[in-house]
Write an enzyme that holds these catalytic residues in place. Structure first.
Site, short mmCIF file in Angstrom:
data_model
loop_
_atom_site.label_atom_id
_atom_site.label_comp_id
_atom_site.label_asym_id
_atom_site.label_seq_id
_atom_site.Cartn_x
_atom_site.Cartn_y
_atom_site.Cartn_z
N ASN A 11 17.30 -7.98 99.56
CA ASN A 11 18.20 -9.00 100.11
C ASN A 11 17.65 -10.36 99.69
O ASN A 11 16.68 -10.85 100.26
CB ASN A 11 18.22 -8.86 101.65
CG ASN A 11 19.02 -9.98 102.31
OD1 ASN A 11 19.75 -10.71 101.65
ND2 ASN A 11 18.89 -10.09 103.63
N LYS A 13 18.96 -13.18 99.97
CA LYS A 13 19.40 -14.26 100.88
C LYS A 13 19.90 -15.45 100.06
O LYS A 13 20.47 -15.26 99.00
CB LYS A 13 18.28 -14.64 101.85
CG LYS A 13 17.66 -13.43 102.54
CD LYS A 13 16.81 -13.80 103.71
CE LYS A 13 16.12 -12.57 104.25
NZ LYS A 13 15.43 -12.79 105.49
N HIS A 97 23.54 -8.67 109.49
CA HIS A 97 22.15 -9.11 109.41
C HIS A 97 21.86 -10.05 110.58
O HIS A 97 22.73 -10.80 110.99
CB HIS A 97 21.92 -9.81 108.06
CG HIS A 97 20.47 -10.05 107.79
ND1 HIS A 97 19.77 -11.09 108.36
CD2 HIS A 97 19.57 -9.37 107.02
CE1 HIS A 97 18.51 -11.04 107.95
NE2 HIS A 97 18.37 -10.00 107.14
N GLU A 99 20.39 -12.73 110.73
CA GLU A 99 20.64 -14.16 110.45
C GLU A 99 22.12 -14.47 110.58
O GLU A 99 22.50 -15.57 110.98
CB GLU A 99 20.10 -14.50 109.04
CG GLU A 99 18.57 -14.53 109.04
CD GLU A 99 17.91 -14.19 107.72
OE1 GLU A 99 18.58 -14.22 106.67
OE2 GLU A 99 16.70 -13.87 107.75
N GLU A 169 16.00 -3.57 111.78
CA GLU A 169 15.24 -4.76 111.47
C GLU A 169 14.88 -5.50 112.75
O GLU A 169 15.70 -6.27 113.27
CB GLU A 169 16.07 -5.69 110.58
CG GLU A 169 16.49 -5.08 109.26
CD GLU A 169 16.69 -6.15 108.20
OE1 GLU A 169 16.02 -6.07 107.18
OE2 GLU A 169 17.49 -7.08 108.42
N GLY A 175 10.77 -12.01 108.02
CA GLY A 175 10.27 -13.24 107.40
C GLY A 175 9.10 -13.86 108.14
O GLY A 175 8.73 -15.01 107.88
N SER A 215 9.38 -7.85 106.97
CA SER A 215 8.07 -8.08 106.34
C SER A 215 7.49 -6.83 105.69
O SER A 215 6.28 -6.60 105.72
CB SER A 215 7.08 -8.68 107.35
OG SER A 215 7.56 -9.92 107.81
C1 PEP Z 1 15.56 -9.20 105.76
O1 PEP Z 1 15.94 -10.34 105.85
O2 PEP Z 1 16.40 -8.28 105.73
C2 PEP Z 1 14.12 -8.95 105.71
C3 PEP Z 1 13.68 -7.77 106.02
O3 PEP Z 1 13.32 -10.01 105.35
P1 PEP Z 1 11.72 -9.99 105.12
O4 PEP Z 1 11.42 -8.79 104.28
O5 PEP Z 1 11.42 -11.27 104.43
O6 PEP Z 1 11.09 -9.89 106.48
#
Ligand code: PEP
Length: 256
Positions: A11, A13, A97, A99, A169, A175, A215
């Site tokens: 992803n 983003k 997601h 976000e 998630e 992040g 992460s």
């Molecule tokens: C995500 O935004 O789906 C995600 C898992 O981000 P990150 O790997 O940076 O934590």
């Protein structure tokens, strides 16, 4: 027991111009473009979908979008529809997601409309669910995940459910560099699979890929990917650089 092909989705983003995207995808095609034992999906920003789609032609890498609108067309300024994504040969779409939920106030009901529209247009939804830190600390993780999963999948028939991908998630791990422990992640993944059994059938639940996101990095991936119910990863930060993303795909291949 059915063996599920591991899936690693990047992803990107709101990162990378089309030119930057082309550099990254070129490196990825060169190193993992013939990877067949892991399903690899790249989700660039809308502006790079077409360029990335052309660059992966002839490789095993698939194309996904980060969002879409549930209507097919119309007066929805700034939005993109499922048929538009299909016309660029996208096969997957990330929906719900955290976000999108937090910054753009997307509700479970709105996300559900998108899930149904994606399936109707032969796009495979990657439905994201997960609790905030406050929800985890108050002991409501499973309840939150249950509600988001049930509402997100409302109206999805058994025939199409097996094609769904769910991404667990934990919001506090996205992040932030904080990763869920393998036990925390496996507990929620197993819970989601149990829920899918209740909502659909055991056969469907055994087919659905449940990804971990938050992460995930080459250093923590092998242990996470070795868990019984962790079928891959939705990768943010570590998908922006070829080397770390390739290492994650390699880890998924080794964890088969
Ligand atoms: C995500 O935004 O789906 C995600 C898992 O981000 P990150 O790997 O940076 O934590």
């Amino acid at each position: 027991m059915i063996s599920r092909k591991k899936l690693i989705a990047g992803n990107w983003k709101m990162n990378k111009t089309s030119a930057d995207a082309l550099t990254l995808v070129g490196d990825l095609v060169a190193s993992i473009g013939r990877q067949n034992d892991v399903e690899v999906v790249l989700c660039p920003p809308f502006t790079s979908l077409e360029a990335v789609g052309k660059a992966i032609e002839g490789s095993s890498i698939k194309l996904g979008a980060q969002n879409m609108h549930h209507e097919g067309s119309g007066a929805f300024t700034g939005e993109i529809s499922a048929p538009m994504l299909r016309s660029l040969f996208a096969t997957h779409v990330i929906l719900g997601h955290s976000e999108r939920r937090s910054y753009f106030a997307e509700t479970d009901e709105f996300i559900n409309k998108k899930v149904l529209a994606a399936l109707k247009n032969q796009l495979r939804p990657i439905l994201c669910v997960g609790e905030t830190l406050a929800e985890r600390e108050s002991g409501s993780t499973l309840k939150v995940v249950q509600t988001q999963t049930e509402r997100g999948l409302d109206g999805v028939g058994k025939d199409l459910a097996a094609g769904m991908v769910i991404a667990y998630e934990p919001v506090w791990a996205i992040g932030t560099g904080k990763v869920a422990t393998t036990e925390q992640a496996q507990e929620v993944h197993a819970f989601i699979r149990g829920l899918l059994t209740k909502l659909f059938t055991t056969a469907v639940a055994e087919k659905v890929r449940i990804l971990y996101g938050g992460s995930m990095k080459p250093a923590n991936a092998p242990e996470l990917l070795a868990q019984k119910d962790i079928d891959g990863g939705l990768i943010g930060g570590a998908s922006l650089e070829a080397r770390s993303f390739v290492e994650l795909v390699t880890a998924a291949s080794a964890a088969r």
